[in-house]
Design a protein around this motif. Sequence first.
Motif, mmCIF file in Angstrom:
data_model
loop_
_atom_site.group_PDB
_atom_site.id
_atom_site.type_symbol
_atom_site.label_atom_id
_atom_site.label_comp_id
_atom_site.label_asym_id
_atom_site.label_seq_id
_atom_site.Cartn_x
_atom_site.Cartn_y
_atom_site.Cartn_z
ATOM 1 N N LEU A 250 29.273 45.721 6.335
ATOM 2 C CA LEU A 250 29.531 46.827 5.406
ATOM 3 C C LEU A 250 29.420 48.177 6.111
ATOM 4 N N ILE A 251 28.361 48.334 6.926
ATOM 5 C CA ILE A 251 28.177 49.592 7.657
ATOM 6 C C ILE A 251 29.373 49.848 8.578
ATOM 7 N N GLU A 252 29.809 48.794 9.275
ATOM 8 C CA GLU A 252 30.974 48.917 10.171
ATOM 9 C C GLU A 252 32.232 49.333 9.403
ATOM 10 N N ASN A 253 32.288 48.957 8.125
ATOM 11 C CA ASN A 253 33.451 49.274 7.299
ATOM 12 C C ASN A 253 33.203 50.475 6.387
ATOM 13 N N GLY A 254 32.217 51.304 6.765
ATOM 14 C CA GLY A 254 32.016 52.585 6.103
ATOM 15 C C GLY A 254 31.317 52.554 4.767
ATOM 16 N N PHE A 255 30.478 51.517 4.534
ATOM 17 C CA PHE A 255 29.783 51.439 3.244
ATOM 18 C C PHE A 255 28.297 51.202 3.450
ATOM 19 N N GLN A 256 27.478 52.091 2.842
ATOM 20 C CA GLN A 256 26.024 51.909 2.853
ATOM 21 C C GLN A 256 25.440 52.136 1.461
ATOM 22 N N GLY A 257 26.263 51.993 0.429
ATOM 23 C CA GLY A 257 25.790 52.142 -0.937
ATOM 24 C C GLY A 257 25.629 53.574 -1.382
ATOM 25 N N LYS A 258 26.148 54.512 -0.600
ATOM 26 C CA LYS A 258 26.002 55.922 -0.946
ATOM 27 C C LYS A 258 27.118 56.375 -1.886
ATOM 28 N N GLU A 259 26.827 57.426 -2.633
ATOM 29 C CA GLU A 259 27.767 57.940 -3.619
ATOM 30 C C GLU A 259 29.108 58.295 -2.967
ATOM 31 N N GLY A 260 30.185 57.856 -3.618
ATOM 32 C CA GLY A 260 31.522 58.162 -3.128
ATOM 33 C C GLY A 260 32.078 57.137 -2.157
ATOM 34 N N GLN A 261 31.223 56.210 -1.677
ATOM 35 C CA GLN A 261 31.698 55.181 -0.762
ATOM 36 C C GLN A 261 32.266 53.996 -1.528
ATOM 37 N N LYS A 262 33.313 53.394 -1.018
ATOM 38 C CA LYS A 262 33.974 52.275 -1.678
ATOM 39 C C LYS A 262 33.633 50.976 -0.961
#
Length: 312
Positions: A250-262
């Motif tokens: 997920l981190i590698e694909n730009g997602f860490q559960g933060k607002e605005g992330q898909k």
Amino acid sequence: MNAIQETNFQFPGQKSFYRGKVRDVYAFDDKLVMVATDRISAFDVVLTRAIPFKGQVLNQIAAHFLKATSDLVPNWLLAVPDPNVSVGLRCEPYPVEMVVRGYLAGHAWREYRSGKRLVCGVPLPDGLRENDKLPQPVITPTTKAHEGHDEDISREEILRQGIVTSGEYEQLENYSLALFERGTQMAAEQGLILVDTKYEFGKLDDTIYLIDEIHTPDSSRYFYREGYESNQAQGLPQKQLSKEFVREWLIENGFQGKEGQKVPEMSDAWVIQISNRYIELYEKVTGMVFEKSDEPNILKRLELNIGRSLDS
């Protein structure tokens, strides 16, 4: 790709229903029925695809360890009427999770790497590297969130806010460390290192019970013992059995559960890979062969087995 995304049953005597991140919970007067679905969560977000057999893996590992630790701590489990279902005592949960860490990994490492030397009020020495063994296991509790993110909290803050009484919290700590020691011993027998894990507790009639799952890939992190020392000496990543590989993807694909992330899309091949990793963990952690409960109509099987259990 047959997987349980969710259940929506209605049983006689049912008092309430709660859908957690990965479990569907049916409440009765004195019992809870927990259905371990195949949903998968990371960074406190439920991902877009369900993972075949994941729920069965979680449910059966938890049952295995609950039975193996019942001499240490009373626990909620009464029966396992289906590969994906546990039935147990209905306790009042404590609003904290007891996270026990024997090694500096995952969230604790990310905090440490950022410069923090106090994690949940627990001081950590300078000079540690990722995945180093800690001088002794430490407890880094979190608040238990019904929605959104669990939050780090210190022992002192728990007591200051009166979330748990001093005497009860001391008991939770003692239970958690005893469970971690037993889990460490059982992991070692399988050639594994129990890195960190979390425990949840509840209360019923003045008795503290261990509730929910324990020592599963969703609640725990394991390293392979073979190669651990040489990997640390060379600064190499540890081979681990946990769902950290999902977080890393997920981190590698730009997602860490933060607002605005898909949440990124999950391919069939990736879903199958996750499923296989969960099955590998089951077999490695328990020492038993995983038997796939591969029935076309899983929901019908669930409803039938739960109904029989409630009638017995």
